[in-house]
Motif scaffolding. Structure first.
Motif, PDB file in Angstrom:
ATOM      1  N   SER A  37       0.831  -1.201   0.000  1.00  0.00           N
ATOM      2  CA  SER A  37       0.000   0.000   0.000  1.00  0.00           C
ATOM      3  C   SER A  37       0.870   1.257   0.000  1.00  0.00           C
ATOM      4  CB  SER A  37      -0.922   0.004   1.225  1.00  0.00           C
ATOM      5  OG  SER A  37      -1.719   1.161   1.241  1.00  0.00           O
ATOM      6  N   GLY A  38       1.951   1.232   0.760  1.00  0.00           N
ATOM      7  CA  GLY A  38       2.876   2.365   0.769  1.00  0.00           C
ATOM      8  C   GLY A  38       3.551   2.568  -0.574  1.00  0.00           C
ATOM      9  N   ARG A  39       3.883   1.480  -1.225  1.00  0.00           N
ATOM     10  CA  ARG A  39       4.493   1.582  -2.564  1.00  0.00           C
ATOM     11  C   ARG A  39       3.514   2.176  -3.567  1.00  0.00           C
ATOM     12  NH1 ARG A  39       7.529  -4.238  -2.840  1.00  0.00           N
ATOM     13  NH2 ARG A  39       9.259  -3.670  -1.475  1.00  0.00           N
ATOM     14  N   ARG A  40       2.256   1.765  -3.479  1.00  0.00           N
ATOM     15  CA  ARG A  40       1.242   2.355  -4.361  1.00  0.00           C
ATOM     16  C   ARG A  40       1.058   3.836  -4.048  1.00  0.00           C
ATOM     17  NH1 ARG A  40      -0.979  -2.775  -3.639  1.00  0.00           N
ATOM     18  NH2 ARG A  40      -2.287  -2.098  -1.907  1.00  0.00           N
ATOM     19  N   GLY A  41       1.186   4.195  -2.773  1.00  0.00           N
ATOM     20  CA  GLY A  41       1.118   5.609  -2.387  1.00  0.00           C
ATOM     21  C   GLY A  41       2.255   6.410  -2.996  1.00  0.00           C
ATOM     22  N   VAL A  42       3.445   5.827  -3.027  1.00  0.00           N
ATOM     23  CA  VAL A  42       4.591   6.497  -3.647  1.00  0.00           C
ATOM     24  C   VAL A  42       4.349   6.686  -5.144  1.00  0.00           C
ATOM     25  CG1 VAL A  42       7.045   6.254  -4.210  1.00  0.00           C
ATOM     26  CG2 VAL A  42       6.237   5.763  -1.899  1.00  0.00           C
ATOM     27  N   ASN A  43       3.793   5.676  -5.795  1.00  0.00           N
ATOM     28  CA  ASN A  43       3.464   5.805  -7.216  1.00  0.00           C
ATOM     29  C   ASN A  43       2.430   6.904  -7.443  1.00  0.00           C
ATOM     30  OD1 ASN A  43       5.195   3.724  -7.867  1.00  0.00           O
ATOM     31  ND2 ASN A  43       3.589   2.174  -7.840  1.00  0.00           N
ATOM     32  N   CYS A  44       1.462   6.991  -6.558  1.00  0.00           N
ATOM     33  CA  CYS A  44       0.440   8.033  -6.643  1.00  0.00           C
ATOM     34  C   CYS A  44       1.066   9.420  -6.478  1.00  0.00           C
ATOM     35  CB  CYS A  44      -0.622   7.788  -5.573  1.00  0.00           C
ATOM     36  SG  CYS A  44      -1.982   8.956  -5.598  1.00  0.00           S
ATOM     37  N   VAL A  45       1.994   9.549  -5.537  1.00  0.00           N
ATOM     38  CA  VAL A  45       2.683  10.825  -5.336  1.00  0.00           C
ATOM     39  C   VAL A  45       3.449  11.211  -6.603  1.00  0.00           C
ATOM     40  CG1 VAL A  45       4.565  11.943  -4.064  1.00  0.00           C
ATOM     41  CG2 VAL A  45       2.826  10.640  -2.836  1.00  0.00           C
ATOM     42  N   PHE A  46       4.121  10.250  -7.206  1.00  0.00           N
ATOM     43  CA  PHE A  46       4.860  10.522  -8.441  1.00  0.00           C
ATOM     44  C   PHE A  46       3.913  11.044  -9.527  1.00  0.00           C
ATOM     45  CE2 PHE A  46       6.211   9.071 -12.654  1.00  0.00           C
ATOM     46  CZ  PHE A  46       7.399   9.764 -12.769  1.00  0.00           C
ATOM     47  N   PHE A  47       2.783  10.378  -9.710  1.00  0.00           N
ATOM     48  CA  PHE A  47       1.806  10.798 -10.708  1.00  0.00           C
ATOM     49  C   PHE A  47       1.277  12.206 -10.408  1.00  0.00           C
ATOM     50  CE2 PHE A  47      -2.713  11.208 -11.786  1.00  0.00           C
ATOM     51  CZ  PHE A  47      -2.618  11.191 -13.164  1.00  0.00           C
ATOM     52  N   LEU A  48       0.939  12.479  -9.160  1.00  0.00           N
ATOM     53  CA  LEU A  48       0.371  13.780  -8.805  1.00  0.00           C
ATOM     54  C   LEU A  48       1.389  14.917  -8.948  1.00  0.00           C
ATOM     55  CD1 LEU A  48      -1.773  12.715  -5.739  1.00  0.00           C
ATOM     56  CD2 LEU A  48      -2.628  13.554  -7.932  1.00  0.00           C
ATOM     57  N   VAL A  49       2.630  14.672  -8.575  1.00  0.00           N
ATOM     58  CA  VAL A  49       3.674  15.701  -8.734  1.00  0.00           C
ATOM     59  C   VAL A  49       3.921  15.954 -10.216  1.00  0.00           C
ATOM     60  CG1 VAL A  49       6.133  16.169  -8.400  1.00  0.00           C
ATOM     61  CG2 VAL A  49       4.760  15.345  -6.498  1.00  0.00           C
ATOM     62  N   THR A  50       3.906  14.906 -11.020  1.00  0.00           N
ATOM     63  CA  THR A  50       4.066  15.071 -12.461  1.00  0.00           C
ATOM     64  C   THR A  50       2.916  15.890 -13.036  1.00  0.00           C
ATOM     65  OG1 THR A  50       5.238  12.965 -12.597  1.00  0.00           O
ATOM     66  CG2 THR A  50       4.335  13.845 -14.645  1.00  0.00           C
ATOM     67  N   LEU A  51       1.690  15.589 -12.615  1.00  0.00           N
ATOM     68  CA  LEU A  51       0.531  16.349 -13.074  1.00  0.00           C
ATOM     69  C   LEU A  51       0.634  17.814 -12.667  1.00  0.00           C
ATOM     70  CD1 LEU A  51      -2.283  16.368 -14.397  1.00  0.00           C
ATOM     71  CD2 LEU A  51      -3.213  15.819 -12.126  1.00  0.00           C
ATOM     72  N   THR A  52       1.032  18.078 -11.437  1.00  0.00           N
ATOM     73  CA  THR A  52       1.192  19.456 -10.977  1.00  0.00           C
ATOM     74  C   THR A  52       2.254  20.189 -11.787  1.00  0.00           C
ATOM     75  OG1 THR A  52       0.564  18.780  -8.741  1.00  0.00           O
ATOM     76  CG2 THR A  52       1.691  20.885  -8.961  1.00  0.00           C
ATOM     77  N   SER A  53       3.358  19.519 -12.077  1.00  0.00           N
ATOM     78  CA  SER A  53       4.426  20.130 -12.871  1.00  0.00           C
ATOM     79  C   SER A  53       3.951  20.441 -14.283  1.00  0.00           C
ATOM     80  CB  SER A  53       5.639  19.209 -12.915  1.00  0.00           C
ATOM     81  OG  SER A  53       6.134  18.986 -11.628  1.00  0.00           O
ATOM     82  N   ILE A  54       3.195  19.519 -14.864  1.00  0.00           N
ATOM     83  CA  ILE A  54       2.659  19.754 -16.207  1.00  0.00           C
ATOM     84  C   ILE A  54       1.732  20.964 -16.208  1.00  0.00           C
ATOM     85  CG2 ILE A  54       1.101  18.797 -17.960  1.00  0.00           C
ATOM     86  CD1 ILE A  54       2.380  16.050 -17.322  1.00  0.00           C
ATOM     87  N   MET A  55       0.903  21.098 -15.182  1.00  0.00           N
ATOM     88  CA  MET A  55       0.001  22.248 -15.090  1.00  0.00           C
ATOM     89  C   MET A  55       0.783  23.557 -14.959  1.00  0.00           C
ATOM     90  SD  MET A  55      -3.105  21.245 -15.379  1.00  0.00           S
ATOM     91  CE  MET A  55      -2.496  20.107 -16.599  1.00  0.00           C
ATOM     92  N   LEU A  56       1.884  23.528 -14.212  1.00  0.00           N
ATOM     93  CA  LEU A  56       2.703  24.733 -14.064  1.00  0.00           C
ATOM     94  C   LEU A  56       3.388  25.092 -15.382  1.00  0.00           C
ATOM     95  CD1 LEU A  56       3.701  26.896 -12.123  1.00  0.00           C
ATOM     96  CD2 LEU A  56       5.592  25.389 -11.533  1.00  0.00           C
ATOM     97  N   VAL A  57       3.933  24.110 -16.065  1.00  0.00           N
ATOM     98  CA  VAL A  57       4.556  24.363 -17.369  1.00  0.00           C
ATOM     99  C   VAL A  57       3.518  24.881 -18.359  1.00  0.00           C
ATOM    100  CG1 VAL A  57       5.680  23.249 -19.347  1.00  0.00           C
ATOM    101  CG2 VAL A  57       6.449  22.753 -17.025  1.00  0.00           C
ATOM    102  N   TYR A  58       2.338  24.296 -18.323  1.00  0.00           N
ATOM    103  CA  TYR A  58       1.246  24.761 -19.187  1.00  0.00           C
ATOM    104  C   TYR A  58       0.918  26.233 -18.886  1.00  0.00           C
ATOM    105  CZ  TYR A  58      -3.333  25.068 -21.396  1.00  0.00           C
ATOM    106  OH  TYR A  58      -4.396  25.450 -22.165  1.00  0.00           O
ATOM    107  N   GLY A  59       0.936  26.605 -17.627  1.00  0.00           N
ATOM    108  CA  GLY A  59       0.704  27.995 -17.250  1.00  0.00           C
ATOM    109  C   GLY A  59       1.762  28.926 -17.827  1.00  0.00           C
ATOM    110  N   PHE A  60       3.018  28.494 -17.819  1.00  0.00           N
ATOM    111  CA  PHE A  60       4.082  29.309 -18.411  1.00  0.00           C
ATOM    112  C   PHE A  60       3.927  29.417 -19.924  1.00  0.00           C
ATOM    113  CE2 PHE A  60       6.608  28.705 -14.482  1.00  0.00           C
ATOM    114  CZ  PHE A  60       7.035  30.008 -14.306  1.00  0.00           C
ATOM    115  N   VAL A  61       3.611  28.303 -20.569  1.00  0.00           N
ATOM    116  CA  VAL A  61       3.504  28.300 -22.025  1.00  0.00           C
ATOM    117  C   VAL A  61       2.345  29.171 -22.495  1.00  0.00           C
ATOM    118  CG1 VAL A  61       2.998  26.825 -24.022  1.00  0.00           C
ATOM    119  CG2 VAL A  61       4.654  26.077 -22.314  1.00  0.00           C
ATOM    120  N   THR A  62       1.226  29.094 -21.797  1.00  0.00           N
ATOM    121  CA  THR A  62       0.039  29.872 -22.191  1.00  0.00           C
ATOM    122  C   THR A  62      -0.002  31.252 -21.554  1.00  0.00           C
ATOM    123  OG1 THR A  62      -1.296  28.910 -20.419  1.00  0.00           O
ATOM    124  CG2 THR A  62      -1.325  27.801 -22.571  1.00  0.00           C
TER     125      THR A  62
END
Length: 75
Positions: A37-62
């Motif tokens: 369960s902790g390992r799946r939580g780490v995978n979830c954190v990776f996905f969410l941080v990646t999504l947040t980073s993509i949203m920030l980059v999208y904000g810069f681009v637009t």
């Protein structure tokens, strides 16, 4: 898009706490279920941080100046 980035950042905090607590408990009690369960939580954190980073980059681009970080750090 700003709301999606904010939501993913908030969810990241909770997912990180979940991963830390379940991994620590699983290692202490030698429980494979909690460790998995902790390992799946780490995978979830990776996905969410990646999504947040993509949203920030999208904000810069637009040039979305409604995001405070983008407004403060771009010209």
């Amino acid at each position: 898009m700003t709301n999606l980035g904010d939501l993913s950042l908030i969810l990241t905090i909770f997912a990180s706490l979940w991963a830390i607590c379940t991994l620590a408990y699983g290692l202490k009690k030698r429980s494979i279920d909690f460790i998995d369960s902790g390992r799946r939580g780490v995978n979830c954190v990776f996905f969410l941080v990646t999504l947040t980073s993509i949203m920030l980059v999208y904000g810069f681009v637009t040039r979305d100046f409604s995001i405070k970080y983008v407004a403060d750090h771009s010209s």
